[in-house]
Design a protein around this motif. Sequence first.
Motif, PDB file in Angstrom:
ATOM      1  N   ALA A   1       0.817  -1.219   0.000  1.00 29.60           N
ATOM      2  CA  ALA A   1       0.000   0.000   0.000  1.00 29.60           C
ATOM      3  C   ALA A   1       0.851   1.269   0.000  1.00 29.60           C
ATOM      4  O   ALA A   1       0.625   2.186  -0.797  1.00 29.60           O
ATOM      5  N   ILE A   2       1.836   1.338   0.901  1.00 24.24           N
ATOM      6  CA  ILE A   2       2.655   2.549   0.979  1.00 24.24           C
ATOM      7  C   ILE A   2       3.485   2.705  -0.293  1.00 24.24           C
ATOM      8  O   ILE A   2       3.639   3.823  -0.821  1.00 24.24           O
ATOM      9  N   ALA A   3       4.034   1.605  -0.815  1.00 21.48           N
ATOM     10  CA  ALA A   3       4.776   1.675  -2.085  1.00 21.48           C
ATOM     11  C   ALA A   3       3.871   2.165  -3.213  1.00 21.48           C
ATOM     12  O   ALA A   3       4.297   2.942  -4.082  1.00 21.48           O
ATOM     13  N   LEU A   4       2.595   1.749  -3.186  1.00 23.46           N
ATOM     14  CA  LEU A   4       1.635   2.188  -4.196  1.00 23.46           C
ATOM     15  C   LEU A   4       1.409   3.691  -4.099  1.00 23.46           C
ATOM     16  O   LEU A   4       1.403   4.401  -5.118  1.00 23.46           O
ATOM     17  N   TYR A   5       1.244   4.194  -2.866  1.00 17.10           N
ATOM     18  CA  TYR A   5       1.038   5.638  -2.687  1.00 17.10           C
ATOM     19  C   TYR A   5       2.287   6.425  -3.086  1.00 17.10           C
ATOM     20  O   TYR A   5       2.178   7.505  -3.684  1.00 17.10           O
ATOM     21  N   VAL A   6       3.468   5.909  -2.768  1.00 21.76           N
ATOM     22  CA  VAL A   6       4.710   6.585  -3.164  1.00 21.76           C
ATOM     23  C   VAL A   6       4.810   6.650  -4.688  1.00 21.76           C
ATOM     24  O   VAL A   6       5.207   7.680  -5.261  1.00 21.76           O
ATOM     25  N   MET A   7       4.447   5.570  -5.357  1.00 22.85           N
ATOM     26  CA  MET A   7       4.479   5.552  -6.817  1.00 22.85           C
ATOM     27  C   MET A   7       3.499   6.570  -7.385  1.00 22.85           C
ATOM     28  O   MET A   7       3.815   7.284  -8.353  1.00 22.85           O
ATOM     29  N   MET A   8       2.317   6.677  -6.777  1.00 21.88           N
ATOM     30  CA  MET A   8       1.318   7.643  -7.246  1.00 21.88           C
ATOM     31  C   MET A   8       1.790   9.070  -7.002  1.00 21.88           C
ATOM     32  O   MET A   8       1.548   9.962  -7.829  1.00 21.88           O
ATOM     33  N   ILE A   9       2.476   9.311  -5.873  1.00 20.12           N
ATOM     34  CA  ILE A   9       3.032  10.635  -5.608  1.00 20.12           C
ATOM     35  C   ILE A   9       4.076  10.991  -6.659  1.00 20.12           C
ATOM     36  O   ILE A   9       4.102  12.111  -7.186  1.00 20.12           O
ATOM     37  N   HIS A  10       4.944  10.029  -6.971  1.00 21.38           N
ATOM     38  CA  HIS A  10       5.991  10.239  -7.976  1.00 21.38           C
ATOM     39  C   HIS A  10       5.362  10.582  -9.327  1.00 21.38           C
ATOM     40  O   HIS A  10       5.785  11.543 -10.011  1.00 21.38           O
ATOM     41  N   ALA A  11       4.352   9.820  -9.722  1.00 16.99           N
ATOM     42  CA  ALA A  11       3.681  10.076 -11.004  1.00 16.99           C
ATOM     43  C   ALA A  11       2.964  11.422 -10.985  1.00 16.99           C
ATOM     44  O   ALA A  11       2.963  12.149 -11.990  1.00 16.99           O
ATOM     45  N   LEU A  12       2.363  11.756  -9.840  1.00 16.23           N
ATOM     46  CA  LEU A  12       1.627  13.020  -9.726  1.00 16.23           C
ATOM     47  C   LEU A  12       2.564  14.223  -9.862  1.00 16.23           C
ATOM     48  O   LEU A  12       2.232  15.206 -10.527  1.00 16.23           O
TER      49      LEU A  12
ATOM     50  N   TYR B   1      -3.240  19.476  -3.673  1.00 22.87           N
ATOM     51  CA  TYR B   1      -4.169  18.948  -2.666  1.00 22.87           C
ATOM     52  C   TYR B   1      -4.143  17.419  -2.669  1.00 22.87           C
ATOM     53  O   TYR B   1      -4.134  16.773  -1.611  1.00 22.87           O
ATOM     54  N   THR B   2      -4.118  16.822  -3.864  1.00 25.72           N
ATOM     55  CA  THR B   2      -4.063  15.365  -3.970  1.00 25.72           C
ATOM     56  C   THR B   2      -2.757  14.826  -3.396  1.00 25.72           C
ATOM     57  O   THR B   2      -2.742  13.793  -2.718  1.00 25.72           O
ATOM     58  N   LEU B   3      -1.660  15.538  -3.651  1.00 24.86           N
ATOM     59  CA  LEU B   3      -0.364  15.146  -3.093  1.00 24.86           C
ATOM     60  C   LEU B   3      -0.405  15.156  -1.570  1.00 24.86           C
ATOM     61  O   LEU B   3       0.095  14.218  -0.913  1.00 24.86           O
TER      62      LEU B   3
ATOM     63  N   PHE C   1      -3.019  14.768   0.278  1.00 25.87           N
ATOM     64  CA  PHE C   1      -3.866  13.654   0.709  1.00 25.87           C
ATOM     65  C   PHE C   1      -3.084  12.351   0.741  1.00 25.87           C
ATOM     66  O   PHE C   1      -3.181  11.575   1.696  1.00 25.87           O
ATOM     67  N   PHE C   2      -2.278  12.080  -0.293  1.00 29.41           N
ATOM     68  CA  PHE C   2      -1.479  10.854  -0.328  1.00 29.41           C
ATOM     69  C   PHE C   2      -0.476  10.814   0.830  1.00 29.41           C
ATOM     70  O   PHE C   2      -0.279   9.770   1.465  1.00 29.41           O
ATOM     71  N   LEU C   3       0.164  11.958   1.111  1.00 29.92           N
ATOM     72  CA  LEU C   3       1.111  12.019   2.228  1.00 29.92           C
ATOM     73  C   LEU C   3       0.399  11.753   3.556  1.00 29.92           C
ATOM     74  O   LEU C   3       0.916  11.032   4.417  1.00 29.92           O
ATOM     75  N   ALA C   4      -0.794  12.335   3.720  1.00 27.07           N
ATOM     76  CA  ALA C   4      -1.558  12.118   4.948  1.00 27.07           C
ATOM     77  C   ALA C   4      -1.962  10.659   5.094  1.00 27.07           C
ATOM     78  O   ALA C   4      -1.918  10.094   6.198  1.00 27.07           O
ATOM     79  N   GLU C   5      -2.351  10.027   3.993  1.00 26.79           N
ATOM     80  CA  GLU C   5      -2.720   8.610   4.030  1.00 26.79           C
ATOM     81  C   GLU C   5      -1.543   7.753   4.487  1.00 26.79           C
ATOM     82  O   GLU C   5      -1.698   6.864   5.340  1.00 26.79           O
ATOM     83  N   ILE C   6      -0.369   8.011   3.936  1.00 28.98           N
ATOM     84  CA  ILE C   6       0.812   7.234   4.309  1.00 28.98           C
ATOM     85  C   ILE C   6       1.088   7.364   5.796  1.00 28.98           C
ATOM     86  O   ILE C   6       1.313   6.360   6.494  1.00 28.98           O
ATOM     87  N   GLN C   7       1.060   8.585   6.301  1.00 28.25           N
ATOM     88  CA  GLN C   7       1.363   8.805   7.712  1.00 28.25           C
ATOM     89  C   GLN C   7       0.298   8.219   8.635  1.00 28.25           C
ATOM     90  O   GLN C   7       0.619   7.624   9.672  1.00 28.25           O
TER      91      GLN C   7
END
Length: 356
Positions: free
Chosen positions: A195-206, A234-236, A238-244
């Motif tokens: 899950a966290i790797a998925l969010y990191v990948m989405m942050i990178h793509a974003l 804002y989406t970025l 959100f992804f950071l908040a989800e990870i934490q």
Amino acid sequence: MLIVSKNKWMWFGVLLSLVISSNILIYRLKWEAPLPTGVVLGSLFDFLITIPLLVYFFILRKRFSLKYLLPVMIAGYGAAVLIIPQGYLSGYSFVKYILFAGEGAFFLMELYVVYKLMVKIPAIIKSFRANVSEASTFQNRMEQAWGQHMESSRMRDIFFSEMTMYYYGLFSWRKKPLSKENDERNYTYHKKTGAIALYVMMIHALVLESIGFHFLLHSWNATVAIIALVINVYTLLFFLAEIQAIRLCPFMITDRHLHLQVGVVKQLTVPLEEIKSFHYYQGPEKLTKDEARHVFDATLPDFMKEKPTFELEFYHPVEAKFMYGFKKKVFKAHLRLDEPQQFYNTLTAKINEQCK
């Protein structure tokens, strides 16, 4: 929380595309005769009436307040300005003043609610520091503090969700995950997932998409480019908040409750005496829409979705909470954990204690 079905999203997308594309073609195709003046009125009707009605019938009805129609109408007018050539809109400039006057009145009402919230912030912070919650996460303690000083409202819930997201996204990076004071309290649910790797990948793509797409949009329309950039930032966040939140807030078993917080998006607190059955999940890999409507899915998104490990069944429907104050009643919960057997033993023992 009522969920919009995929079929409704599909039909909404099709009809919205037809409305927008037909208006684009009218003004982009070269006609032999000049367009009649009534065409502009028809286009404005599409963007200010037809599209908001589509949003209402497919998305808002029985789910959200009608107050969200006004921002939709303003967005529709913005789309009309981008699509209809300026010369055609000169006779209808009064429309924007009517819309912005309505939005201004709505904004003043919302500003008053925010002012009432801000006045009570010092008392809320004081209560937050004094509160001792059995689920000692920021979100639970702050929610308890807010409940002592604020009446329930959608604006309060939205403000609370935003504050939670900003806390986890910006101010929680020095925090350490809740330590296991003993092995029978906190249980992580993310270490054996991607899950966290998925969010990191989405942050990178974003980030990459934001940089390239921003310059592309800016060459076409600077206003649209800025709006898209704000949405991406804002989406970025959100992804950071989800990870934490995933890292810092494990599932908790206390003497009276089971606390399930899944990132900043959703949470469920179940009294142990309400748990009718707790067993290893033997059901299908994918639930039907009707089944999923009454299940709290406490599993994380992953590169490949796996079946949950456990299923909880309740005697009575339990209220699950989601971002921005949305709620729904659930009869079951599905879980996956990093230490399933230890969690199973502990929760089973706690449930048996409640039955005595």
